[in-house]
Motif scaffolding. Structure first.
Motif, PDB file in Angstrom:
ATOM      1  N   GLU A  13       0.826  -1.212   0.000  1.00 36.08           N
ATOM      2  CA  GLU A  13       0.000   0.000   0.000  1.00 36.08           C
ATOM      3  C   GLU A  13       0.862   1.265   0.000  1.00 36.08           C
ATOM      4  O   GLU A  13       0.374   2.354  -0.284  1.00 36.08           O
ATOM      5  N   GLN A  14       2.136   1.097   0.347  1.00 34.20           N
ATOM      6  CA  GLN A  14       3.023   2.254   0.458  1.00 34.20           C
ATOM      7  C   GLN A  14       3.716   2.565  -0.867  1.00 34.20           C
ATOM      8  O   GLN A  14       3.940   1.679  -1.690  1.00 34.20           O
ATOM      9  N   THR A  15       4.079   3.816  -1.063  1.00 33.13           N
ATOM     10  CA  THR A  15       4.843   4.215  -2.254  1.00 33.13           C
ATOM     11  C   THR A  15       6.241   3.615  -2.181  1.00 33.13           C
ATOM     12  O   THR A  15       6.889   3.655  -1.138  1.00 33.13           O
ATOM     13  N   PHE A  16       6.679   3.049  -3.281  1.00 33.22           N
ATOM     14  CA  PHE A  16       7.980   2.382  -3.334  1.00 33.22           C
ATOM     15  C   PHE A  16       9.108   3.409  -3.372  1.00 33.22           C
ATOM     16  O   PHE A  16       9.035   4.395  -4.111  1.00 33.22           O
ATOM     17  N   ASN A  17      10.128   3.176  -2.557  1.00 34.29           N
ATOM     18  CA  ASN A  17      11.286   4.072  -2.516  1.00 34.29           C
ATOM     19  C   ASN A  17      12.513   3.345  -3.091  1.00 34.29           C
ATOM     20  O   ASN A  17      13.152   2.567  -2.397  1.00 34.29           O
ATOM     21  N   PRO A  18      12.851   3.581  -4.355  1.00 37.34           N
ATOM     22  CA  PRO A  18      13.937   2.831  -5.001  1.00 37.34           C
ATOM     23  C   PRO A  18      15.321   3.126  -4.434  1.00 37.34           C
ATOM     24  O   PRO A  18      16.243   2.338  -4.616  1.00 37.34           O
ATOM     25  N   SER A  19      15.466   4.243  -3.744  1.00 38.37           N
ATOM     26  CA  SER A  19      16.779   4.618  -3.209  1.00 38.37           C
ATOM     27  C   SER A  19      17.029   4.075  -1.803  1.00 38.37           C
ATOM     28  O   SER A  19      18.127   4.212  -1.268  1.00 38.37           O
ATOM     29  N   ASP A  20      16.011   3.441  -1.209  1.00 35.67           N
ATOM     30  CA  ASP A  20      16.142   2.875   0.135  1.00 35.67           C
ATOM     31  C   ASP A  20      16.442   1.377   0.030  1.00 35.67           C
ATOM     32  O   ASP A  20      15.556   0.597  -0.343  1.00 35.67           O
ATOM     33  N   PRO A  21      17.680   0.952   0.344  1.00 39.79           N
ATOM     34  CA  PRO A  21      18.021  -0.464   0.194  1.00 39.79           C
ATOM     35  C   PRO A  21      17.154  -1.385   1.042  1.00 39.79           C
ATOM     36  O   PRO A  21      16.875  -2.518   0.644  1.00 39.79           O
ATOM     37  N   ASP A  22      16.703  -0.916   2.206  1.00 41.64           N
ATOM     38  CA  ASP A  22      15.830  -1.734   3.056  1.00 41.64           C
ATOM     39  C   ASP A  22      14.475  -1.945   2.395  1.00 41.64           C
ATOM     40  O   ASP A  22      13.902  -3.042   2.449  1.00 41.64           O
ATOM     41  N   CYS A  23      13.963  -0.895   1.772  1.00 47.86           N
ATOM     42  CA  CYS A  23      12.682  -0.989   1.070  1.00 47.86           C
ATOM     43  C   CYS A  23      12.792  -1.962  -0.111  1.00 47.86           C
ATOM     44  O   CYS A  23      11.918  -2.807  -0.320  1.00 47.86           O
ATOM     45  N   VAL A  24      13.878  -1.856  -0.860  1.00 47.60           N
ATOM     46  CA  VAL A  24      14.102  -2.740  -2.004  1.00 47.60           C
ATOM     47  C   VAL A  24      14.265  -4.179  -1.539  1.00 47.60           C
ATOM     48  O   VAL A  24      13.682  -5.107  -2.104  1.00 47.60           O
ATOM     49  N   ASP A  25      15.047  -4.370  -0.469  1.00 49.13           N
ATOM     50  CA  ASP A  25      15.300  -5.710   0.049  1.00 49.13           C
ATOM     51  C   ASP A  25      14.009  -6.350   0.554  1.00 49.13           C
ATOM     52  O   ASP A  25      13.759  -7.539   0.310  1.00 49.13           O
ATOM     53  N   ARG A  26      13.187  -5.569   1.251  1.00 51.49           N
ATOM     54  CA  ARG A  26      11.923  -6.108   1.771  1.00 51.49           C
ATOM     55  C   ARG A  26      11.036  -6.586   0.622  1.00 51.49           C
ATOM     56  O   ARG A  26      10.443  -7.668   0.687  1.00 51.49           O
ATOM     57  N   LEU A  27      10.950  -5.781  -0.439  1.00 57.91           N
ATOM     58  CA  LEU A  27      10.115  -6.173  -1.576  1.00 57.91           C
ATOM     59  C   LEU A  27      10.651  -7.449  -2.232  1.00 57.91           C
ATOM     60  O   LEU A  27       9.874  -8.352  -2.566  1.00 57.91           O
ATOM     61  N   LEU A  28      11.969  -7.533  -2.401  1.00 57.38           N
ATOM     62  CA  LEU A  28      12.559  -8.728  -3.011  1.00 57.38           C
ATOM     63  C   LEU A  28      12.305  -9.964  -2.156  1.00 57.38           C
ATOM     64  O   LEU A  28      11.884 -11.017  -2.657  1.00 57.38           O
ATOM     65  N   GLN A  29      12.578  -9.839  -0.841  1.00 52.72           N
ATOM     66  CA  GLN A  29      12.402 -10.977   0.067  1.00 52.72           C
ATOM     67  C   GLN A  29      10.960 -11.463   0.054  1.00 52.72           C
ATOM     68  O   GLN A  29      10.687 -12.665  -0.022  1.00 52.72           O
TER      69      GLN A  29
END
Length: 450
Positions: free
Chosen positions: A170-186
């Motif tokens: 539901e949240q806007t994706f932040n491509p510059s945040d490695p934690d955000c990217v990692d969470r989506l991948l995991q």
């Protein structure tokens, strides 16, 4: 019910750290299950869970065995003690309690892991999942996906919803945040094995099209050496096969189409003498194109007139020029790869260089099949291919003729007991070795006169 300190004192465990005391301590652990009666059992389970923090391997094994023994007496009571420590205990206890569940639950018989017990595991796991690390999340998905009650379509759907909640779609994706990217991948990696013709990936595919694809080039990799863009495109390709009805299909298909165009170059301009005006040919990134073309092909089935009715004539003409140029380059690569692999079998195919060539041949063949479909008038979406990094499903001899009689649009039959995604040995060569750097095999020269 005595406290753990009283039990230790009774057995001399609080005495000097001698070998004799160690033996008494281990004997105490063996006998702890004797106290696990009635209301005392959750307390014993709690004590044993705390004892998982021991660094003594013999003692650790005894604690595991003791926990398993009381699990068979009263699974719900034992789970109460385990989850109490997972939610409130020390970090080391929490970590080892989660690992205990992830490794030992599957060894318990059906009469212990009843439907009611599995429902309790799911309920308590949801509480834990409100605040977990990436590693803990993966372990809990392993625990939950192994429960028999969650093997049904509705059970798998529950798991997908759990993963979607964890992914925070539901949240806007932040491509510059490695934690955000990692969470989506995991989270997406955990969701992919759950998708099927009855459990749709629509929510994830929509999020990737709307939030991730437009930011593909600016993604921050959470792991050094990982080609994050290719990883994202692979996940999208795998999910696209199971996408259901999409609310903004045309909009998202256009975003996918536009991203595909970025990796399908126009042919270089020719000078008056017929030579290339530029200094070098555009590099063809086959790995990226396989993923994007496959995803477009899958979603395009849901809107088959997209290329003919939704694009203007100039845009369609441009796309066909790009397809034609890419197809021309493909034919050269495919011929060169087949020639390079001709006659090689067994050990010869296991060398690093030949492994790369084998994967490259799978990729180029897949792209070739999909491009041929799109060249039909009108474009066709009937062909099926197996993505290059996924294992080819074996067809039994008795099934072979049946599969030959089906149309090219029929989906391949799934093996009844195929390996889980995390168990597959997927060969994943470093990005660029055969995608943007095929000059290693002297293929670039072959394109010069084309």
């Amino acid at each position: 019910m005595p406290t753990v300190e009283e039990l230790y004192r009774n057995y001399g465990i609080l005495a000097d750290a001698t070998e004799q005391v160690g033996q008494i301590r281990r004997q105490a652990i063996k006998e702890l299950p004797q106290f696990a009666t009635g209301e005392n059992l959750p307390r014993v389970a709690d004590i044993l869970t705390q004892l998982l923090q021991t660094d003594d391997s013999a003692e650790f094994n005894l604690v595991n065995n003791a926990l398993l023994s009381i699990f068979k007496m009263d699974a719900k009571g034992t789970l109460g003690g385990l989850f109490s420590q997972i939610l409130q205990g020390e970090d080391i206890v929490r970590e080892r309690a989660i690992k205990f569940l992830s490794t030992k639950l599957k060894t318990l018989p059906d009469e212990v892991l009843t439907k009611e017990v599995e429902e309790l595991i799911l309920t308590e796991s949801k509480k834990v999942l409100e605040d977990v690390t990436g590693e803990e999340f993966v372990l809990f998905m392993k625990i939950l996906s192994g429960l028999k009650s969650l093997q049904t379509v509705s059970g798998r759907q529950q798991l997908v919803e759990l993963v979607a909640e964890q992914a925070d779609l539901e949240q806007t994706f932040n491509p510059s945040d490695p934690d955000c990217v990692d969470r989506l991948l995991q989270c997406t990696r955990q969701a992919v094995p759950l998708f099927s013709k009855n459990v749709h990936s629509t929510r994830f595919v929509t999020y990737f099209c709307e939030q991730v694809l437009p930011n593909l080039s600016s993604l921050t990799t959470p792991v050094e050496g990982l080609d994050i863009q290719l990883e994202v495109l692979k996940l999208l390709a795998e999910m696209s096969s199971f996408c259901g009805d999409m609310e903004k299909l045309e909009t998202n298909l256009r975003k996918l189409f536009d991203k595909l165009l970025e990796y399908m170059p126009l042919p270089p301009e020719e000078a008056e003498n017929g030579e290339n005006a530029g200094n070098e040919e555009p590099k063809l990134q086959f790995s990226y194109v396989e993923c994007l073309l496959y995803s477009f092909h899958q979603l395009g089935r849901k809107l088959p007139d997209f290329l003919t009715a939704k694009l203007n004539a100039e845009k369609l003409k441009d796309f066909k020029i790009r397809l034609q140029y890419f197809a021309r380059g493909l034919q050269v690569y495919i011929r060169q790869l087949r020639l390079a692999l001709q006659g090689k079998t067994g050990e010869a195919l296991k060398t690093e260089e030949n492994k790369i060539k084998v994967v490259a041949l799978k990729i180029t063949n897949n792209i070739n099949v999909l491009i041929k479909d799109l060249f039909h008038i009108p474009p066709s979406y009937k062909s099926t291919v197996t993505l290059s990094w996924k294992p080819v499903q074996k067809v039994e001899i008795g099934q072979r003729r049946a599969s030959e009689d089906t149309t090219s649009g029929s989906p391949p039959k799934k093996s009844p007991a195929g390996p889980k995604r995390d168990a597959r040995q997927i060969y994943n060569p470093p990005s660029g070795k055969y995608s943007s750097n095929l000059s290693n095999f002297n293929y670039e020269r072959s394109l010069q006169g084309k």
